[in-house]
Design an enzyme around this catalytic site. Structure first.
Site, PDB file in Angstrom:
ATOM      1  N   ASP A  93       0.857  -1.176   0.000  1.00 19.19           N
ATOM      2  CA  ASP A  93       0.000   0.000   0.000  1.00 19.19           C
ATOM      3  C   ASP A  93       0.900   1.236   0.000  1.00 19.19           C
ATOM      4  OD1 ASP A  93      -3.022   0.963   1.858  1.00 19.19           O
ATOM      5  OD2 ASP A  93      -2.168   1.619  -0.050  1.00 19.19           O
ATOM      6  N   ASP A 267      -7.603  -7.568   1.165  1.00 19.42           N
ATOM      7  CA  ASP A 267      -6.675  -7.641   2.308  1.00 19.42           C
ATOM      8  C   ASP A 267      -7.430  -7.130   3.528  1.00 19.42           C
ATOM      9  OD1 ASP A 267      -6.253  -4.557   1.707  1.00 19.42           O
ATOM     10  OD2 ASP A 267      -5.375  -4.971   3.696  1.00 19.42           O
ATOM     11  N   CYS A 305     -10.500 -28.211   9.338  1.00 16.27           N
ATOM     12  CA  CYS A 305      -9.280 -27.420   9.170  1.00 16.27           C
ATOM     13  C   CYS A 305      -8.030 -28.279   9.334  1.00 16.27           C
ATOM     14  CB  CYS A 305      -9.275 -26.296  10.204  1.00 16.27           C
ATOM     15  SG  CYS A 305      -7.929 -25.114   9.943  1.00 16.27           S
ATOM     16  N   CYS A 307      -4.988 -26.924   9.840  1.00 19.77           N
ATOM     17  CA  CYS A 307      -3.913 -26.110  10.422  1.00 19.77           C
ATOM     18  C   CYS A 307      -3.364 -26.787  11.674  1.00 19.77           C
ATOM     19  CB  CYS A 307      -4.424 -24.708  10.742  1.00 19.77           C
ATOM     20  SG  CYS A 307      -5.205 -24.574  12.356  1.00 19.77           S
ATOM     21  N   CYS A 310      -5.672 -26.988  14.721  1.00 21.99           N
ATOM     22  CA  CYS A 310      -6.808 -27.930  14.634  1.00 21.99           C
ATOM     23  C   CYS A 310      -6.369 -29.390  14.573  1.00 21.99           C
ATOM     24  CB  CYS A 310      -7.652 -27.596  13.412  1.00 21.99           C
ATOM     25  SG  CYS A 310      -8.493 -26.023  13.581  1.00 21.99           S
ATOM     26  N   HIS A 336      -4.593 -20.428  12.377  1.00 23.01           N
ATOM     27  CA  HIS A 336      -5.912 -21.011  12.075  1.00 23.01           C
ATOM     28  C   HIS A 336      -6.791 -20.029  11.294  1.00 23.01           C
ATOM     29  CE1 HIS A 336      -9.862 -22.767  12.389  1.00 23.01           C
ATOM     30  NE2 HIS A 336     -10.276 -21.577  12.800  1.00 23.01           N
TER      31      HIS A 336
HETATM   32  C1  LIG Z   1      -5.958   1.255  10.341  1.00 25.36           C
HETATM   33  C2  LIG Z   1      -6.231  -0.206  10.133  1.00 25.36           C
HETATM   34  C3  LIG Z   1      -5.160  -1.153  10.660  1.00 25.36           C
HETATM   35  O1  LIG Z   1      -6.372  -0.456   8.737  1.00 25.36           O
HETATM   36  C4  LIG Z   1      -7.503  -1.308   8.548  1.00 25.36           C
HETATM   37  C5  LIG Z   1      -8.106  -1.468   9.929  1.00 25.36           C
HETATM   38  O2  LIG Z   1      -7.471  -0.535  10.763  1.00 25.36           O
HETATM   39  C6  LIG Z   1      -9.531  -1.106   9.706  1.00 25.36           C
HETATM   40  C7  LIG Z   1     -10.233  -0.534  10.879  1.00 25.36           C
HETATM   41  O3  LIG Z   1     -11.488  -1.243  10.878  1.00 25.36           O
HETATM   42  C8  LIG Z   1     -11.428  -2.355   9.944  1.00 25.36           C
HETATM   43  C9  LIG Z   1     -12.532  -2.160   8.917  1.00 25.36           C
HETATM   44  C10 LIG Z   1     -11.513  -3.666  10.714  1.00 25.36           C
HETATM   45  O4  LIG Z   1     -10.154  -2.304   9.324  1.00 25.36           O
HETATM   46  O5  LIG Z   1      -9.554  -0.200   8.638  1.00 25.36           O
HETATM   47  C11 LIG Z   1      -8.535  -0.571   7.740  1.00 25.36           C
HETATM   48  C12 LIG Z   1      -9.198  -1.411   6.686  1.00 25.36           C
HETATM   49  N1  LIG Z   1      -9.927  -0.526   5.798  1.00 25.36           N
HETATM   50  C13 LIG Z   1      -9.276   0.073   4.802  1.00 25.36           C
HETATM   51  N2  LIG Z   1      -7.966  -0.105   4.537  1.00 25.36           N
HETATM   52  C14 LIG Z   1      -7.703   0.727   3.485  1.00 25.36           C
HETATM   53  C15 LIG Z   1      -6.504   1.001   2.817  1.00 25.36           C
HETATM   54  C16 LIG Z   1      -6.507   1.967   1.789  1.00 25.36           C
HETATM   55  N3  LIG Z   1      -5.320   2.281   1.155  1.00 25.36           N
HETATM   56  C17 LIG Z   1      -5.301   3.239   0.211  1.00 25.36           C
HETATM   57  N4  LIG Z   1      -4.127   3.555  -0.397  1.00 25.36           N
HETATM   58  N5  LIG Z   1      -6.428   3.909  -0.169  1.00 25.36           N
HETATM   59  C18 LIG Z   1      -7.630   3.643   0.392  1.00 25.36           C
HETATM   60  O6  LIG Z   1      -8.640   4.293   0.016  1.00 25.36           O
HETATM   61  C19 LIG Z   1      -7.696   2.635   1.425  1.00 25.36           C
HETATM   62  C20 LIG Z   1      -8.905   2.332   2.076  1.00 25.36           C
HETATM   63  C21 LIG Z   1      -8.890   1.385   3.110  1.00 25.36           C
HETATM   64  N6  LIG Z   1      -9.861   0.937   3.930  1.00 25.36           N
HETATM   65 ZN   LIG Z   2      -7.481 -24.592  12.080  1.00 27.08          ZN
END
Ligand SMILES: CC1(C)O[C@H]2[C@@H](O1)[C@@]1(COC(C)(C)O1)O[C@@H]2CNc1nc2cc3nc(N)[nH]c(=O)c3cc2[nH]1
Ligand SMILES: [Zn+2]
Length: 373
Positions: A93, A267, A305, A307, A310, A336
């Protein structure tokens, strides 16, 4: 045999696609889930363990690696593949999202972002050129454009201004990208949840031309319904012959619904973050292994699973490890959860190839609803 970076579609079932992404670091079957390896490691996992789950491609982060150990140092040590012992494709990224989401002290201008490291407060700058240069130094197989991911909800005019800045940055990122056989760069579609802005962004990116296209600006708390409705108006506008990557997604149900809306790559920190917090994903939904009900549960986490957790251990043992705050707990459960996510994607891919995705989706959702064994 050509090592040109290309995605070959092999089957479709509705809007869902099954294919193979060919890269300089080997092929990856899609739909695919990329374990997050933020700082050059998939937390709590050796790369042999990551390989054993069936993962084909992992994700790294420009922001984290530029701050520590430094991109030039990774380059001097032979690049990220050698550094982290992963010979398969790596997608990195571009850093903008991490600067914003890590809340680093930052100043955004029309050319890029100046920020202080969340590690030691040192000052840094990221812009399309610098982000692309760093990803080259890391020898990323797939380089992401430098963009801005606006927080939601936001006024349409603010989303429009942010998207148009990201499109200008996409053009600069493309100019900075050095074409190499088997390497690719993905544009990132922005536009919030506004259909017209999403369409404008897709056109801006396809006018520039990339080897793949990501859908950014989502998984920022908007909720599944808004995420799906945005996919409904975005993926059909994206090139059919290029891979589509939904950034930061998601739960097993998010993955299923997004594949059915034409997404190929994902991801998310969920399986690894959950693995460290005693949250186990299984075919029957998720369970928290710290719960006392597992103290004498001699069964494996999942009967389906293969892994290490498991095949060699019980739920009771994992419960004990987390209660005792033993390092092995997060290691086994991360393994897992990643194995479950890879098995889920393999099953979805097989159903697309068989033309049975709707029935498979119904089966998955019924199982998730059925609750733990
Ligand atoms: C800050 C951190 C670790 O990144 C994860 C995770 O918290 C969290 C917090 O709530 C969940 C949903 C569980 O995932 O939100 C992030 C996952 N959502 C997400 N990642 C992105 C990465 C991105 N990279 C770029 N260059 N441009 C984007 O528009 C972009 C949009 C994105 N949306
Ligand atoms: Zn497993």
């Amino acid at each position: 045999m050509s090592s040109t970076f290309r995605w070959i579609c092999e089957s479709t079932d509705g809007l869902a696609r099954a294919g193979t992404l060919h890269t300089a670091h080997g092929p990856v079957q899609t739909p695919t889930f990329m374990p997050v390896g933020t700082a050059g490691t998939v937390k709590a996992m050796t790369m042999d363990a990551v390989r054993s789950t069936g993962a084909g491609i992992v994700l790294g982060n420009t922001y984290h690696l530029m701050l520590r150990p430094g991109a030039e140092r990774v380059k001097q040590l032979g690049g990220l593949h050698k550094f982290m012992d992963w010979s398969g494709p790596i997608l990195t990224d571009s850093g903008g999202f991490q600067v914003m989401s890590l809340g680093a002290l930052r100043k955004l201008d029309q050319d890029g972002v100046t920020f202080q490291s969340h590690i030691d407060g040192s000052k840094h700058r990221l812009d399309p050129q610098r982000s692309t240069d760093i990803q080259h130094a890391l020898d990323a197989t797939i380089t992401m454009c430098f963009d801005e991911c606006p927080a939601l909800p936001a006024a349409p005019e603010a989303i429009a201004a942010s998207m148009r800045m990201s499109m200008r940055w996409a053009a600069r990122s493309r100019e900075a990208f050095i074409q190499r056989e088997g390497y690719g760069q993905f544009g990132i579609v922005q536009g919030g949840t506004e259909p017209e802005l999403r369409a404008e962004s897709v056109k801006a990116l396809t006018d520039i031309g990339f080897e793949g296209y990501a859908i950014g600006g989502l998984a920022v708390g908007e909720g599944q319904e808004l995420m799906f409705s945005t996919l409904d108006v975005t993926t059909p506008l994206m090139p059919n012959d290029k891979p589509r990557y939904l950034m930061g997604v998601g739960t097993p149900d998010d993955l299923l619904g997004s594949v059915m809306r034409g997404v190929d790559m994902f991801d998310c920190v969920m399986p690894t973050r959950a693995g460290r917090t005693a949250r186990a994903y299984t075919e029957r939904g998720h369970i928290n292994l710290r719960n006392a009900r597992f103290a004498l549960d001699a069964r494996p986490l999942s009967p389906h699973c293969d892994c290490l957790a498991c095949t060699r251990h019980s739920r009771a043992y994992l419960h004990h490890l987390f209660r005792a705050d033993e390092i092995l707990g997060p290691m086994l459960l991360t393994w897992h959860n990643l194995a479950y996510y890879q098995r889920l994607m393999r099953g979805i891919r097989a159903a697309i190839v068989d033309g049975t995705l709707s029935a498979h989706a119904e089966h998955l959702r019924a199982e998730w609803q059925a609750g733990d064994w």
